[in-house]
Structure formats: structure tokens, C-alpha cells
Design an enzyme around this catalytic site. Structure first.
Site, short mmCIF file in Angstrom:
data_model
loop_
_atom_site.label_atom_id
_atom_site.label_comp_id
_atom_site.label_asym_id
_atom_site.label_seq_id
_atom_site.Cartn_x
_atom_site.Cartn_y
_atom_site.Cartn_z
N THR A 33 0.88 -1.17 0.00
CA THR A 33 0.00 0.00 0.00
C THR A 33 0.91 1.22 0.00
O THR A 33 2.05 1.13 0.46
CB THR A 33 -0.89 0.04 1.25
OG1 THR A 33 -0.04 0.13 2.39
CG2 THR A 33 -1.76 -1.18 1.35
N GLU A 90 -5.67 -4.14 -0.03
CA GLU A 90 -5.86 -5.20 0.96
C GLU A 90 -7.00 -6.15 0.60
O GLU A 90 -7.20 -7.17 1.23
CB GLU A 90 -6.17 -4.58 2.34
CG GLU A 90 -5.01 -3.88 3.01
CD GLU A 90 -4.87 -2.42 2.58
OE1 GLU A 90 -5.36 -2.07 1.49
OE2 GLU A 90 -4.27 -1.64 3.34
P1 ADP Z 1 -3.26 3.10 -1.72
O1 ADP Z 1 -2.06 2.28 -1.92
O2 ADP Z 1 -3.21 4.49 -2.27
O3 ADP Z 1 -3.83 3.04 -0.33
P2 ADP Z 1 -5.58 1.65 -2.61
O4 ADP Z 1 -6.06 1.53 -4.00
O5 ADP Z 1 -5.42 0.42 -1.83
O6 ADP Z 1 -4.26 2.42 -2.74
O7 ADP Z 1 -6.50 2.66 -1.83
C1 ADP Z 1 -7.69 2.26 -1.23
C2 ADP Z 1 -8.46 3.46 -0.78
O8 ADP Z 1 -8.85 4.26 -1.89
C3 ADP Z 1 -9.76 3.14 -0.11
O9 ADP Z 1 -9.56 2.79 1.25
C4 ADP Z 1 -10.54 4.42 -0.28
O10 ADP Z 1 -10.21 5.38 0.69
C5 ADP Z 1 -10.07 4.93 -1.61
N1 ADP Z 1 -11.03 4.60 -2.66
C6 ADP Z 1 -11.00 3.57 -3.52
N2 ADP Z 1 -12.05 3.61 -4.35
C7 ADP Z 1 -12.79 4.68 -4.00
C8 ADP Z 1 -14.01 5.27 -4.47
N3 ADP Z 1 -14.68 4.77 -5.49
N4 ADP Z 1 -14.45 6.37 -3.84
C9 ADP Z 1 -13.79 6.90 -2.80
N5 ADP Z 1 -12.64 6.41 -2.33
C10 ADP Z 1 -12.15 5.32 -2.90
#
Ligand code: ADP
Length: 546
Positions: free
Chosen positions: A185, A330
Site C-alpha cells: 500500500t 488489501e
Molecule cells: P493506496 O495504496 O493508495 O492506499 P488503494 O487503491 O489500496 O491504494 O486505496 C484504497 C483506498 O482508496 C480506499 O480505502 C478508499 O479510501 C479509496 N477509494 C477507492 N475507491 C474509492 C471510491 N470509489 N471512492 C472513494 N474512495 C475510494
């Protein structure tokens, strides 16, 4: 009593075996890093993946070893995934958009033994290679003709390297819970954390992703995964597409509007997926050229909240159905998708758009709850906020080496760190990241709602809402705006536009205009950096009161 069915471990190589056997001629088309379009198919991908597996084994790579990839979406990257996992080694996708120091940190943390790298990133790696002691060999994903002079240790061109194997190889067999893939992440707070997918979790996730209320993939689809393989498994598509026998179009390193349009049009792409920023570029390009999207049927948009204006434009102007999705690294990563259940079948116009602002309902395999700080379920009324918690067979139960254990609760739920509501029909809507929510007078203000509203203004390209300190209310919202190129607007224009569309006490206290908003390596607004940038900022009313 046990069932009397065959023991058929869910191993990833079964996916490419199935694709090669039953959809062998189906194409995998790539805009290569070298430039030209390259066509392959599932039979060839499998044949070459077997060579990757055989060649890795010759190099001494074994079950459980980590093989890093620093690469765009290409057919070679796909072959690499199946080859690596076919001997029980683990593909570790490294996000090239991370800072070099973060790349060094995660490669060392994962103790990767091999690095497969696209031409684009050879110079980057040459600068940091002396800090990557665990890497024994660099495999440059190209052929001899394009192989650069490089200082990288034991560097070899991928095509030369696999040419040393005859492909007469049998996939290894192991338990389906064996690790298959690894992705960190982006670690906006603290160090990045490693998520370790298993063969079983990836296979189940791919089946889940293909279902009609998720991505609805079939052999009749032409799928363009714009979302990179280094971003949360490219939302499963490099596994789901071969599982379904769909044609795949890989964008390589070109994700600008014109390049994506060219692929959509030339290959009659029916389905695609990416984060909102990619679609912003495409829509701006289409607006300029006047081109249409006659072949594209649906687009999955997630990773950040999909702005209402984007959904409206895709649907009303181009006739493309938007499926808003939410997920996390995750979770492999799909958590929910916003398709229309019978309960909402009669909705149209603005009411349908309202529904599509929600992140949707989970497919089978994801369980969800929303809890208050005391751990009690909040009502499913579409209004009450709470912490979003999930569990399922493709949800992490721990991070690599046990870090960040506090997110994994004793009763089996994973706390996503997101704040959400749930409506009576089981549609979840994210209102914030828990750490980004604005707390005003003890009540929460959703930054996502404010941002969505602001980007509905025709002159606004991007908006971010952050909480700034206020002596009476603790925090009040400040709206940070990037205007579209060549446009001008004032604070009052923006606030006037928002007036009456949100509760009065949610209205931002001020608006500031900037040239650029900082983003994370996965394209999200970097709220922490923005809060820091505006640390010493004083809201207008506050100054007057002092
Ligand atoms: P990172 O490595 O940046 O954490 P992730 O893709 O795992 O990458 O990020 C997940 C987070 O992205 C989620 O917990 C949420 O906060 C945000 N997220 C994902 N999709 C959406 C969505 N459609 N709308 C709002 N927030 C989103």
C-alpha cells in the site's frame, strides 16, 4: 463426512491453462514500450510463461522467492506473472510512481531476488541499484535489438533470457494457500505495508470480479485494463480476462487521452477500467476532437470517488455505462460496485446519478459492516456514518511481517480506515478516509461530498476539501481548487454554485485557487501534504475575530 469431489487446488496457472486450451486464439494486444503494437494470444502467452517458469528455476528461484516487476501493462508483464507464480514464486509489483527512497525501502523489505523491469525504468534503477543488495539479476523486458547498455547487475534482455528455455516444463504443484503476489500500500502514513495474495485468494477474486453485478466479463468482451498491474493487481483484470477468454488490449506506458482513445477505437474495446484522473484526460481529449465512443459499453471507475459530472458525461454524451467501484489493495482489490439492483430499476436522470455516486454493493465473497467508535452497527439508512469494516476470502488477514496489526480486529474484520454510510438496499457510500474527515463542532463533514459538488462547476478541473483549525468549531472546511486551463473564477462564483446544494454548515469557509494539487502514487489527492501546505492558513472570519 467429507464431500466426494475432486481435489483441485485453485492455482493461478490453471487460469492460463484454461485460456490457452479453450480460448487459445484470443488476442492480447499491447502498445509496446518500444513503440509498435504487438499481438499475442493466450496460447502463446502460456507457452512463453512456461519458459519464464523454467528459466527462473534454472536461475535458482524457488517456491516463496519474490520476483519484483517494475513494469507497465504489457503482454510480457502478463507472461511474467504466470511464469513466476507457476513455480510458486511471488510476483511483487512495484509502483514506479513511488519516490526512489520508497522503492528502495519496499524492495529491501520484500527481499526481492530478481527484478523484471521495463525499458522506461532502467535509468531509475541504475541510480538506486547499489541500495538493492538482495537483487541478483535484472531482466529487462525487451529484446536484444532494444537492450540498452546498462550497469545493472547480470542484466539480460527478457527475450534472450527466455530463449534459453525450451518450454518443456510442467507447472509446479503446491497448496492453494501459497503466496502468489505481493503489493505494498502506498503508505500515506508510516511505512508502506505489504499485502500478500495467495493463489486461492486471487483465483476466487477473479471469479468474483467476472460476475454480472461486478465487472460482467465474458469471452465476447474486449478489455482495456488502463489501471496498471502495479496498482492493486490491476483490479484483477490480468487474471479475470484470461479466465473468461476475453480479448485484452494493454496500453503500455501511454495513458494520455489521445493514446487511450486510439486503442478504444481501433480495437473496439467494450470494457475498460481506471481511476478518475485517466478518464478526465480522455474526456478532455474527446471534447477537443469531437470523437465518439461507439464500441465502449461500460467503464469501471474507482480508486477515488468518481465525480458526478464524469458519470453524467460518459452516460449522456457517449452512451457508456459507468460502474463506480470501491476497493483496496488489501482486498485484492474489489470491495463493491455500483450496478443497479431491481430495487432501483425505475430510477433515471438525476436520481440515477445520485445512486451512482455511491460506491455500490459487494459481490459474494465480500462481507461488510459499518460500525461506530464503540463497535456497534450503525443503521442502514444511507445517512449514519461509521467505520467501514470488511472480511472475505480475498481480504488480507495480516500485512507482510505482521506490521499494522491494529487494522485487523480480533473478530476477523479488517478496518478499512474509510468512513461510509449504508442505505436500506445495501448500497455503501464512502464519505471519507477516517483521517481526512472534517470535524466541525463535533459533527463530521464529508470532504468527498464537497469535492464532488465543486467539480460539478464547469470551470473546475479538480477540488480538494481539507479541515483547517477554527477556534470555535475545531475545524472548518477549506476548498482548494484547480481551475480548467484558461478559465478564471472567484471564491464567490464557486460558493454561489454550491449554495443550497449542501447543508449550510457544510459550506466551505473559504476557497483558494492553486495550479496543482499533490497526488499519491496511486492517483489520490494527498490530503496530508495539502494540510501541511495550508498549516498556517487562517480562515477569513478567524482573522477578523482576532
Ligand atoms: P493506496 O495504496 O493508495 O492506499 P488503494 O487503491 O489500496 O491504494 O486505496 C484504497 C483506498 O482508496 C480506499 O480505502 C478508499 O479510501 C479509496 N477509494 C477507492 N475507491 C474509492 C471510491 N470509489 N471512492 C472513494 N474512495 C475510494
Amino acid at each position: 463426512m467429507l464431500g466426494l469431489m475432486q481435489d483441485w487446488p485453485l492455482l493461478l496457472h490453471r487460469i492460463i491453462d484454461h485460456a490457452a486450451k479453450f480460448h487459445g486464439e484470443r488476442k492480447v494486444i499491447t502498445r509496446s514500450i518500444e513503440g509498435p503494437i504487438v499481438e499475442s494470444n493466450y496460447a502463446q502467452i502460456r507457452g512463453r510463461a512456461l519458459k519464464v517458469a523454467q528459466r527462473l528455476e534454472q536461475d535458482g528461484i524457488k517456491l516463496g522467492d519474490r520476483v519484483a516487476t517494475l513494469a507497465w501493462n504489457t503482454w510480457r508483464h502478463m507472461e511474467a506473472w504466470y511464469g513466476i507464480t507457476g513455480i510458486g514464486a511471488i510476483y511483487h509489483t512495484v509502483n514506479p510512481r513511488l519516490f526512489p527512497d520508497q522503492i528502495i525501502w519496499i524492495v529491501n523489505h520484500a527481499a526481492d531476488r530478481v527484478m523484471m523491469v521495463d525499458l522506461t525504468f532502467v535509468p531509475l534503477l541504475e541510480k538506486i541499484a547499489d541500495k538493492l543488495p538482495t537483487i541478483e539479476r535484472y531482466i529487462v523486458l525487451t529484446d536484444a535489438a532494444h537492450m540498452p547498455q546498462t550497469t545493472l547487475k547480470n542484466a539480460v534482455a527478457y527475450e534472450d533470457w527466455i530463449a534459453q528455455a525450451d518450454g518443456d516444463f510442467t507447472w509446479k504443484s503446491f497448496d492453494e494457500n501459497t503466496a502468489a503476489g505481493m503489493c505494498y500500500t502506498s503508505g500515506t502514513t508510516g511505512n508502506p505495508k505489504g499485502v500478500l495474495y495467495s493463489h486461492r485468494s486471487n483465483t476466487l477474486h477473479s471469479m468474483m470480479a467476472a460476475t454480472p453485478d461486478a465487472m460482467a466479463c465474458s469471452s465476447r468482451d474486449v478489455i482495456l485494463p488502463v489501471v496498471p498491474m502495479f496498482h492493486a493487481n490491476c483490479w484483477g483484470l490480468a487474471l479475470t480476462a484470461p479466465m473468461c477468454g476475453a480479448t485484452v488490449v494493454m496500453p503500455g506506458c501511454k495513458m494520455d487521452g489521445a493514446s487511450i482513445y486510439e486503442l478504444l477505437d481501433t480495437y473496439k474495446v467494450s470494457f475498460t477500467a481506471a481511476v478518475p484522473t485517466v478518464w478526465l484526460m480522455l474526456l478532455q481529449d474527446l471534447e477537443k476532437t469531437g470523437a465518439k465512443l461507439p464500441h465502449l459499453k461500460r467503464v469501471v471507475i474507482g480508486g477515488s470517488a468518481c465525480p458526478r459530472a464524469m458519470t453524467k458525461t460518459f452516460q449522456d454524451v457517449y452512451g457508456v455505462e459507468v460502474i463506480h467501484a470501491w476497493g483496496m489493495t488489501e482486498m485484492s482489490p474489489l470491495g463493491s460496485l455500483c450496478t443497479v439492483k431491481p430495487d432501483y430499476a425505475d430510477l433515471g436522470g438525476d436520481a440515477l446519478l445520485d445512486l451512482q455516486m455511491k460506491q455500490g454493493h459487494p459481490p459474494f465473497g465480500v462481507d461488510m459492516r459499518i460500525a461506530d467508535d464503540a463497535g456497534r452497527d450503525v443503521p442502514w439508512d444511507g445517512k449514519a456514518f461509521g467505520r467501514l469494516k470488511v472480511r472475505g476470502p480475498a481480504v488480507a488477514k495480516s500485512y507482510y511481517k505482521g506490521e499494522g496489526a491494529e487494522a485487523f480486529e480480533a473478530d476477523g474484520w479488517f478496518d478499512t480506515g474509510d468512513v461510509a454510510t449504508m442505505d436500506p438496499h445495501g448500497y455503501m457510500q464512502i464519505t471519507d478516509r477516517a483521517k481526512d474527515v472534517i470535524k466541525s463542532g463535533g459533527e463530521w463533514i464529508s470532504t468527498i461530498d464537497l469535492e464532488n459538488l465543486a467539480v460539478g462547476h464547469p470551470k473546475v478541473a479538480e477540488a480538494a476539501a481539507i479541515g483547517v483549525t477554527h477556534p470555535k468549531w475545531d475545524e472548518r472546511p477549506l476548498l482548494v481548487i484547480v481551475l480548467k486551463k484558461g478559465e478564471s473564477a472567484t471564491r464567490d462564483d464557486i460558493l454561489g454554485f454550491m449554495q443550497g446544494k449542501v447543508a449550510k454548515w457544510w459550506m466551505p469557509d473559504d476557497v483558494v485557487f492553486v495550479d496543482e494539487i499533490p497526488h499519491t502514487a496511486t492517483g489520490k489527492i494527498q490530503k496530508m501534504a495539502l494540510r501541511k501546505q495550508f498549516e498556517s492558513y487562517r480562515l477569513p472570519g478567524v482573522e477578523a475575530a482576532e
